[in-house]
Scaffold this motif. Structure first.
Motif, PDB file in Angstrom:
ATOM      1  N   UNK A 124       8.740 -11.212   4.275  1.00 11.88           N
ATOM      2  CA  UNK A 124       6.496 -10.913   4.591  1.00 11.88           C
ATOM      3  C   UNK A 124       5.650 -12.338   5.171  1.00 11.88           C
ATOM      4  N   UNK A 125       6.170 -13.190   4.224  1.00  9.02           N
ATOM      5  CA  UNK A 125       5.854 -14.421   4.757  1.00  9.02           C
ATOM      6  C   UNK A 125       6.164 -15.394   5.681  1.00  9.02           C
ATOM      7  N   UNK A 126       7.978 -15.662   5.693  1.00  6.05           N
ATOM      8  CA  UNK A 126       8.568 -16.016   6.958  1.00  6.05           C
ATOM      9  C   UNK A 126       8.307 -15.880   7.891  1.00  6.05           C
ATOM     10  N   UNK A 128       6.776 -13.522   9.952  1.00  5.87           N
ATOM     11  CA  UNK A 128       5.374 -13.437  11.035  1.00  5.87           C
ATOM     12  C   UNK A 128       5.357 -15.115  11.102  1.00  5.87           C
ATOM     13  N   UNK A 129       5.842 -15.848  10.395  1.00  7.01           N
ATOM     14  CA  UNK A 129       5.849 -17.423  10.888  1.00  7.01           C
ATOM     15  C   UNK A 129       6.250 -17.238  11.755  1.00  7.01           C
ATOM     16  N   UNK A 130       7.426 -17.604  11.844  1.00 11.34           N
ATOM     17  CA  UNK A 130       8.444 -17.931  12.951  1.00 11.34           C
ATOM     18  C   UNK A 130       8.137 -17.162  14.258  1.00 11.34           C
ATOM     19  N   UNK A 131       7.760 -15.645  13.988  1.00  7.58           N
ATOM     20  CA  UNK A 131       6.819 -14.825  15.400  1.00  7.58           C
ATOM     21  C   UNK A 131       6.119 -15.586  15.957  1.00  7.58           C
ATOM     22  N   UNK A 132       4.515 -16.008  14.936  1.00  7.26           N
ATOM     23  CA  UNK A 132       4.312 -16.710  15.574  1.00  7.26           C
ATOM     24  C   UNK A 132       4.145 -18.052  16.338  1.00  7.26           C
ATOM     25  N   UNK A 133       5.002 -18.753  16.189  1.00  4.04           N
ATOM     26  CA  UNK A 133       5.743 -20.339  16.201  1.00  4.04           C
ATOM     27  C   UNK A 133       6.353 -19.853  17.872  1.00  4.04           C
ATOM     28  N   UNK A 134       7.381 -18.331  17.919  1.00 10.48           N
ATOM     29  CA  UNK A 134       7.817 -18.357  18.610  1.00 10.48           C
ATOM     30  C   UNK A 134       6.884 -18.075  20.167  1.00 10.48           C
ATOM     31  N   UNK A 143      -1.679 -12.725  15.898  1.00  6.36           N
ATOM     32  CA  UNK A 143      -2.208 -11.199  14.621  1.00  6.36           C
ATOM     33  C   UNK A 143      -0.589 -11.345  13.805  1.00  6.36           C
ATOM     34  N   UNK A 144       0.329 -12.363  13.911  1.00  2.04           N
ATOM     35  CA  UNK A 144       1.626 -12.667  13.444  1.00  2.04           C
ATOM     36  C   UNK A 144       0.891 -13.554  12.037  1.00  2.04           C
ATOM     37  N   UNK A 145       0.092 -15.250  11.882  1.00  2.00           N
ATOM     38  CA  UNK A 145      -0.084 -15.690  11.364  1.00  2.00           C
ATOM     39  C   UNK A 145      -1.425 -15.026  10.388  1.00  2.00           C
ATOM     40  N   UNK A 146      -2.455 -14.161  10.533  1.00  2.00           N
ATOM     41  CA  UNK A 146      -2.423 -12.375  10.001  1.00  2.00           C
ATOM     42  C   UNK A 146      -1.810 -12.039   8.766  1.00  2.00           C
ATOM     43  N   UNK A 147      -0.847 -12.005   9.243  1.00  2.00           N
ATOM     44  CA  UNK A 147       0.191 -10.949   8.453  1.00  2.00           C
ATOM     45  C   UNK A 147       1.075 -12.030   7.543  1.00  2.00           C
ATOM     46  N   UNK A 148       1.222 -13.090   7.604  1.00  3.10           N
ATOM     47  CA  UNK A 148       1.976 -14.050   6.563  1.00  3.10           C
ATOM     48  C   UNK A 148       0.331 -15.000   5.670  1.00  3.10           C
ATOM     49  N   UNK A 149      -0.717 -14.671   6.390  1.00  4.11           N
ATOM     50  CA  UNK A 149      -1.529 -14.967   5.299  1.00  4.11           C
ATOM     51  C   UNK A 149      -1.869 -14.389   4.249  1.00  4.11           C
ATOM     52  N   UNK A 183      -3.719  -4.796   3.511  1.00  2.17           N
ATOM     53  CA  UNK A 183      -3.890  -5.504   4.005  1.00  2.17           C
ATOM     54  C   UNK A 183      -3.066  -4.501   5.203  1.00  2.17           C
ATOM     55  N   UNK A 184      -2.114  -3.250   5.712  1.00  2.00           N
ATOM     56  CA  UNK A 184      -1.722  -3.274   6.844  1.00  2.00           C
ATOM     57  C   UNK A 184      -3.222  -2.751   7.328  1.00  2.00           C
ATOM     58  N   UNK A 185      -3.489  -1.245   6.052  1.00  2.00           N
ATOM     59  CA  UNK A 185      -4.154  -0.238   6.317  1.00  2.00           C
ATOM     60  C   UNK A 185      -5.669  -0.635   7.470  1.00  2.00           C
ATOM     61  N   UNK A 186      -5.746  -2.501   6.925  1.00  2.00           N
ATOM     62  CA  UNK A 186      -7.486  -2.891   6.873  1.00  2.00           C
ATOM     63  C   UNK A 186      -6.819  -3.712   8.356  1.00  2.00           C
ATOM     64  N   UNK A 187      -5.880  -4.205   8.764  1.00  2.00           N
ATOM     65  CA  UNK A 187      -5.764  -5.199  10.035  1.00  2.00           C
ATOM     66  C   UNK A 187      -5.339  -6.135  10.094  1.00  2.00           C
ATOM     67  N   UNK A 188      -5.282  -6.416   8.415  1.00  2.00           N
ATOM     68  CA  UNK A 188      -5.253  -8.222   7.931  1.00  2.00           C
ATOM     69  C   UNK A 188      -6.683  -9.447   8.621  1.00  2.00           C
ATOM     70  N   UNK A 189      -7.826  -8.398   7.712  1.00  2.00           N
ATOM     71  CA  UNK A 189      -8.674  -8.933   8.133  1.00  2.00           C
ATOM     72  C   UNK A 189      -9.072 -10.773   7.950  1.00  2.00           C
ATOM     73  N   UNK A 190      -8.817 -11.873   8.320  1.00  2.00           N
ATOM     74  CA  UNK A 190      -8.915 -13.251   8.484  1.00  2.00           C
ATOM     75  C   UNK A 190     -10.668 -13.564   8.514  1.00  2.00           C
TER      76      UNK A 190
END
Length: 413
Positions: A124-126, A128-134, A143-149, A183-190
């Motif tokens: 759940x944490x690592x 999305x950070x890998x996808x964001x880096x890619x 979007x993956x940064x939101x998921x990781x947060x 978070x999934x239902x709300x779209x991971x708002x930050x």
């Protein structure tokens, strides 16, 4: 929209909607996990009252954690090109974490809580950070940064539950899982970035439908595994052989009812939708309930084959009848989203099962399973009669019509 250097990671419009062999390999870890979930349900068969409710809650929590991992992975491979090396590495890593969760699941709320929670949090944490880096400079990296947060925000609850007193583990993990699903239902708002609603994501709709259908077949395969192992591991008798046959027929009927019309047209409906993410979200929720219903039904098989004419146990009907009822409710929801209507056969089947339940509480388990098989056969027969001679109607999804009319688009979709 700016592309950046990570644009090559996105799924091209011409990408195949079929699942890759790696994704099918990935599902093998969840075959193990579903078997563990089924066994936890079986262990509750002798419980009553609050003990039964608490046990169901614990098992449901673990199942929902596994489902979130699997479902997020499906959305990733529907959104990004699964043939890219980085996405393949993400899938393999998730498969290993899912296998760790499956192995530890029987005692995940006891002494194996830490490895279960650690495997879940790594995904759940690592991930999305890998996808964001890619994705590098591409706007979708937000979007993956939101998921990781959000996953990092719920991580203390998971770790506190794993490391803290046993009595607090269930409420802490339930709260953490509620945060993850919310978070999934709300779209991971930050702050500043806002939200990224899943239903606005640009995905390969046919791929998402294909994966949902495959997970249904995986869960159906679990029922076949259960009846084979239980029947093969007990002393042979004609009544057990009869229970084995009725259980198999019930699984075959679940397959038939699922794929009749709406289940068959799911890939087409998602492929034709202007924004398939919206219909895909509904499909994901329906399949969560469908898979859960099939697993609960498998528990009923095991209990009936073990003691076909044992003493009546009202709690056993929770599995023998409750699983098919949950399946029919979820299948009705899926049909409504595909066609904008509900078949009379589903309503008749649900009404019949609910009507027979009080009487079945006083009869032997074999009688209950036979009645369930008979009701499902009636549903399948009515489906065949009502559709005989009629062409396969096109999807009339209300969700698809809404999204076409609104024309919603997300700048990060």
């Amino acid at each position: 929209m700016a592309t950046g250097r990570g644009a090559g990671l996105l799924r091209p419009p011409a990408s195949s909607g079929r699942a890759t062999f790696l994704e099918l390999f990935f599902d093998l870890a969840f075959v193990v996990a579903l078997t563990r979930v089924t066994q936890r349900f079986v262990d509750l068969s002798d419980d009553t009252g609050w003990a039964l409710v608490a046990g169901l809650g614990r098992t449901l929590l673990l199942f929902l954690a596994l489902w979130l991992i699997w479902s997020h992975t499906v959305w990733i491979t529907s959104r990004y090109e699964p043939e890219r090396s980085i996405i393949q590495a993400v899938v393999v890593g998730t498969m290993f974490a899912g296998l760790v969760m499956a192995v530890t699941l029987p005692r995940a709320l006891e002494e194996r809580a830490l490895p279960f929670a650690a495997a879940y949090l790594v995904v759940m944490v690592v991930r999305p950070l890998v996808v964001a880096a890619a994705l590098r400079g591409h706007p979708r990296r937000l979007v993956p940064f939101r998921l990781a947060a959000w996953a990092a925000a719920s991580a203390p609850l998971w770790l506190a539950g794993a490391l803290g007193p046993d009595a607090l583990r269930l409420p802490l993990w339930a709260a953490a899982l509620a945060v993850d699903y919310l978070a999934w239902a709300l779209g991971w708002p930050v702050p500043r970035l806002g939200a990224s609603a899943v239903h606005r994501w640009r995905i390969a709709g046919t791929h998402l439908a294909d994966r949902h259908q495959q997970m249904f077949l995986v869960s159906l395969g679990e029922t076949i595994l259960v009846i084979s192992m239980v029947f093969g591991g007990t002393d042979y008798s004609p009544v057990r052989a009869a229970a084995f046959g009725v259980a198999f027929a019930t699984s075959a009927l679940l397959w038939r009812i699922y794929f009749h019309r709406a289940g068959l047209l799911l890939p087409e409906a998602l492929g034709r939708a202007g924004m398939p993410g919206r219909l895909g979200t509904v499909s994901e929720r329906a399949h969560l309930l469908i898979v859960l219903g099939v697993l609960v039904t498998a528990v009923g098989y095991e209990l009936v084959i073990d003691h076909p004419f044992g003493p009546p146990r009202p709690g056993l009907l929770l599995f023998v009848v409750g699983g098919p009822v949950l399946f029919l409710v979820a299948r009705t929801l899926l049909e409504y989203e595909i066609f904008g209507r509900v078949s009379e056969s589903r309503v008749i089947g649900l009404a019949a099962l609910l009507l027979f339940t009080p009487a079945l509480a006083r009869w032997a388990p074999m009688v209950g399973l036979s009645v369930v098989a008979g009701v499902l056969a009636l549903v399948a027969l009515l489906d065949a009669l009502l559709s005989r001679g009629r062409p396969l109607e096109p999807s009339a999804s209300s969700v698809a019509r809404e999204e076409s009319a609104s024309g919603d688009r997300d700048s990060e979709a």
